[in-house]
Motif scaffolding. Structure first.
Motif, PDB file in Angstrom:
ATOM      1  N   LEU A 103      81.838 -54.452  -4.754  1.00  0.00           N
ATOM      2  CA  LEU A 103      81.496 -53.337  -5.638  1.00  0.00           C
ATOM      3  C   LEU A 103      82.668 -52.385  -5.837  1.00  0.00           C
ATOM      4  N   ASP A 114      76.682 -47.721 -14.370  1.00  0.00           N
ATOM      5  CA  ASP A 114      75.739 -48.687 -13.786  1.00  0.00           C
ATOM      6  C   ASP A 114      76.269 -49.233 -12.468  1.00  0.00           C
ATOM      7  N   VAL A 115      77.584 -49.449 -12.396  1.00  0.00           N
ATOM      8  CA  VAL A 115      78.170 -49.962 -11.154  1.00  0.00           C
ATOM      9  C   VAL A 115      78.084 -48.896 -10.061  1.00  0.00           C
ATOM     10  N   LYS A 123      75.755 -46.637  -9.763  1.00  0.00           N
ATOM     11  CA  LYS A 123      74.348 -46.625  -9.325  1.00  0.00           C
ATOM     12  C   LYS A 123      74.047 -47.809  -8.399  1.00  0.00           C
ATOM     13  N   GLU A 124      74.618 -48.965  -8.734  1.00  0.00           N
ATOM     14  CA  GLU A 124      74.426 -50.156  -7.887  1.00  0.00           C
ATOM     15  C   GLU A 124      75.057 -49.937  -6.516  1.00  0.00           C
ATOM     16  N   TYR A 125      76.254 -49.361  -6.513  1.00  0.00           N
ATOM     17  CA  TYR A 125      76.981 -49.071  -5.269  1.00  0.00           C
ATOM     18  C   TYR A 125      76.172 -48.101  -4.394  1.00  0.00           C
ATOM     19  N   CYS A 152      73.044 -49.499  -2.753  1.00  0.00           N
ATOM     20  CA  CYS A 152      73.331 -50.331  -1.576  1.00  0.00           C
ATOM     21  C   CYS A 152      73.602 -49.486  -0.335  1.00  0.00           C
TER      22      CYS A 152
END
Length: 215
Positions: free
Chosen positions: A7, A25-26, A28-30, A33
């Motif tokens: 990520l 979006d990345v 938020k993904e990070y 996690c």
């Protein structure tokens, strides 16, 4: 769940590849996690900007590309800041920062400002192409712990020394610590003009600023 390293690379690539919409979006993904937001900014977004700056220095990226890369970085940082712990805004010091007169290159200055704020400093951004007397007047009229000046042009960097001389003449040099930076600036130049120090990156700038405040 993707690994943190994967990520971080995605974040870096978003900045490097000018993906200013995908980067949110990345982020938020990070965060989903459970990874550390400050590390995401430094090892992800800032890393991407460093890579882009490297291509700029090699002549493969130009100012328009750098601007879009910085837009992507700022978009990611803005999203990350939503997840940083609220430290009740206890400031560890006050910083004034600006690009010296004649120079309009402010990507590096903006990055240092963001990292200083993230590091706990109150920062006043004087902008770019700042008249030399404006630096002096700001120090005179405000309580400032550190004055940061930058330049990306050899023709304008002597202005930093002029500001320091003006501060001395006004009896203000002892009031403030002075940090300088920018591509053509060096530790030897910083010493020659009487600055307290030089840093070559935004991350180094924050750590050095903290050491000046603690001294």
């Amino acid at each position: 769940m993707e690994t943190k390293e994967a990520l971080l690379k995605k974040l870096s690539d978003c900045v490097f590849d000018m993906e200013d919409e995908e980067v949110v979006d990345v982020v938020k993904e990070y965060i989903a996690c459970g990874y550390d937001p400050e590390e995401g900014m430094l090892r992800g977004l800032v890393d991407g900007m460093k890579r882009a700056s490297g291509l700029y220095e090699e002549g493969e990226y130009f100012v328009p590309e750098l601007i879009v890369c910085s837009d992507a970085m700022y978009a990611g940082i803005e999203e990350f800041q939503k997840y940083l712990p609220d430290s009740e805004h206890t400031s560890i010091g006050k910083v004034a920062i600006g690009v010296v007169e004649g120079d309009t290159h402010d990507i590096g200055k903006n990055l240092v400002k963001i990292m200083m704020e993230t590091g706990g400093f109150d920062v006043c951004d004087l902008g770019r192409d700042v008249p030399l007397d404006k630096f002096v007047d700001y120090v005179k009229e405000n309580d400032v712990d550190i004055l940061c000046m930058s330049s990306l042009m050899t023709t304008t960097m002597p202005g930093m020394g002029i500001v320091i001389d003006k501060l001395k003449e006004a009896g203000l040099r002892g009031k403030v610590k002075i940090m300088v930076g920018g591509a053509p600036v060096s530790p030897a130049f910083a010493k020659k003009i009487g600055a307290d120090g030089y840093t070559g990156s935004a991350i180094e700038a924050v750590e050095y600023a903290k050491s000046l405040v603690d001294a």
